[in-house]
Motif scaffolding. Structure first.
Motif, short mmCIF file in Angstrom:
data_model
loop_
_atom_site.label_atom_id
_atom_site.label_comp_id
_atom_site.label_asym_id
_atom_site.label_seq_id
_atom_site.Cartn_x
_atom_site.Cartn_y
_atom_site.Cartn_z
N GLY A 84 0.83 -1.20 0.00
CA GLY A 84 0.00 0.00 0.00
C GLY A 84 0.86 1.24 0.00
O GLY A 84 2.08 1.19 -0.12
N GLU A 85 0.22 2.39 0.13
CA GLU A 85 0.95 3.65 0.14
C GLU A 85 1.81 3.74 1.40
O GLU A 85 1.37 3.43 2.50
N ARG B 255 11.22 -4.79 1.16
CA ARG B 255 10.21 -5.68 0.59
C ARG B 255 8.85 -4.98 0.51
O ARG B 255 7.84 -5.46 1.00
N ILE B 256 8.84 -3.84 -0.15
CA ILE B 256 7.64 -3.01 -0.26
C ILE B 256 6.96 -3.27 -1.60
O ILE B 256 7.61 -3.34 -2.64
N THR B 257 5.63 -3.42 -1.56
CA THR B 257 4.82 -3.51 -2.77
C THR B 257 3.87 -2.33 -2.76
O THR B 257 2.90 -2.30 -1.99
N SER B 258 4.15 -1.33 -3.59
CA SER B 258 3.39 -0.09 -3.51
C SER B 258 3.50 0.69 -4.81
O SER B 258 4.51 0.63 -5.51
N GLY B 259 2.44 1.43 -5.08
CA GLY B 259 2.46 2.35 -6.21
C GLY B 259 2.76 3.77 -5.80
O GLY B 259 2.91 4.66 -6.66
N ARG B 260 2.90 4.03 -4.48
CA ARG B 260 3.24 5.37 -4.02
C ARG B 260 4.04 5.28 -2.73
O ARG B 260 3.56 4.75 -1.73
#
Length: 324
Positions: free
Chosen positions: A168-169, A183-188
């Motif tokens: 998430g953000e 290990r970040i999965t984010s679009g912002r």
């Protein structure tokens, strides 16, 4: 013999110090609010639709619990002035939302799947879990958020901020400390610090927005293979270095320039005043980040040891002169 009796009496008094231990049923989707002046707040979860509050405190302190149905409020009070130190261990349903705050408080939350707000003035704050809005802040201490899903905001004035395995953000900021995003999965993602390094190991999604800024430190960011990103770099007195071939610079203006990778749909900004910018593949950032945290932990241990030695070497106060 008198000393032995006195010591035994003191031990009996301490053993008899009051403790709060109460369990009660709560409504689904209820929220827990805890306000603490001094003392730790520890929250764990279970599969019951109930809350258990265990608290250790002095004999002049009482723990008030108000259950209105939608909100459970917990706050200590004293019959003689402000409440003393209260250490809470609270067990809640996993879906319960939390609003926790303390002045001199270490806050540790694990397993909660609701929204979390955890704030301390002096103390580390750790949240493992959390869904929706996860807001974690401290003034003097470190912040750790792990396994959150939703919008994460982590901040400290004097300490590191670390966000791990979250989706998430992500918004992370500190004044005097490093930022570790792993290990970040984010679009912002937005991360900024005044004095410290910024590490980012995560995705660069199409049309995503990523900003990593420090005044005095390095920026180390992962760029996955095949990423479509317009990468903007700015450094006043540092260098730019990549572990892969970069395309020609676009619009080189002093120390600010950009690279276009693929279609350039994502926007990645990396800025440092007096540090270097390192572009890495994801696995390489992970190795650098582990080494950096190990170095920081060693520095922290050295500072704690030096402080303890100074305190031991501090001369005892001179005795007060007696009045003739």
């Amino acid at each position: 013999m008198l000393a032995t009796i006195a010591g035994g009496a003191l031990a009996a008094v301490l053993a008899a110090a009051p403790q709060t231990d109460t369990t009660f049923t709560v409504q689904p989707n209820a929220r827990l609010e805890v306000r603490n002046t001094g003392g730790d707040i520890t929250v764990r979860t279970w599969d019951r639709n109930a809350v258990r509050i265990e608290a250790e405190h002095s004999s002049r302190t009482e723990v008030d619990v108000e259950n209105t149905g939608a909100v459970v409020r917990v706050q200590a009070r004293s019959r003689y002035g402000p409440a003393n130190i209260v250490d809470y261990r609270i067990t809640v349903p996993a879906s319960m939302s939390l609003d926790l705050s303390g002045m001199h408080a270490e806050i540790d939350v694990q397993g909660v799947q609701g929204e979390v707000s955890a704030q301390s003035v002096q103390g580390d704050v750790t949240v493992r879990g959390g869904r929706g809005n996860v807001n974690v802040r401290t003034v003097q201490g470190e912040v750790l958020v792990e396994g959150a899903q939703g919008q994460v905001r982590g901040g400290s004035t004097s300490g590191d901020v670390r966000v791990v395995g979250s989706t998430g953000e992500i918004y992370a900021e500190t004044v005097s400390g490093a930022i570790y995003l792993e290990r970040i999965t984010s679009g912002r993602v937005e991360a900024g610090t005044v004095s410290g390094d910024v590490y980012y190991d995560g995705t660069v999604q199409p049309r995503g927005r990523y900003s990593f800024v420090t005044h005095s430190g390095d920026v180390v960011a992962s760029i996955p293979d095949g990423a479509d990103a317009a990468v903007s770099v700015a450094t006043l007195s540092g260098d730019v270095e990549a572990s892969f071939a970069l395309p020609a610079r676009d619009g080189d203006r002093g120390r600010r320039f950009s690279y276009v990778l693929g279609s350039g749909s994502a926007k990645v900004e990396l800025e440092t005043f007096s540090g270097d910018v390192h572009l890495r593949r994801p696995g390489e950032v992970s190795a650098q980040l582990t080494a950096a945290r190990a170095r920081q932990e060693e520095r922290d241990r050295a500072r704690r040891q030096a402080r303890q030695e100074r305190e031991r070497a501090r001369p005892a106060p001179a005795p007060r002169p007696t009045t003739p």
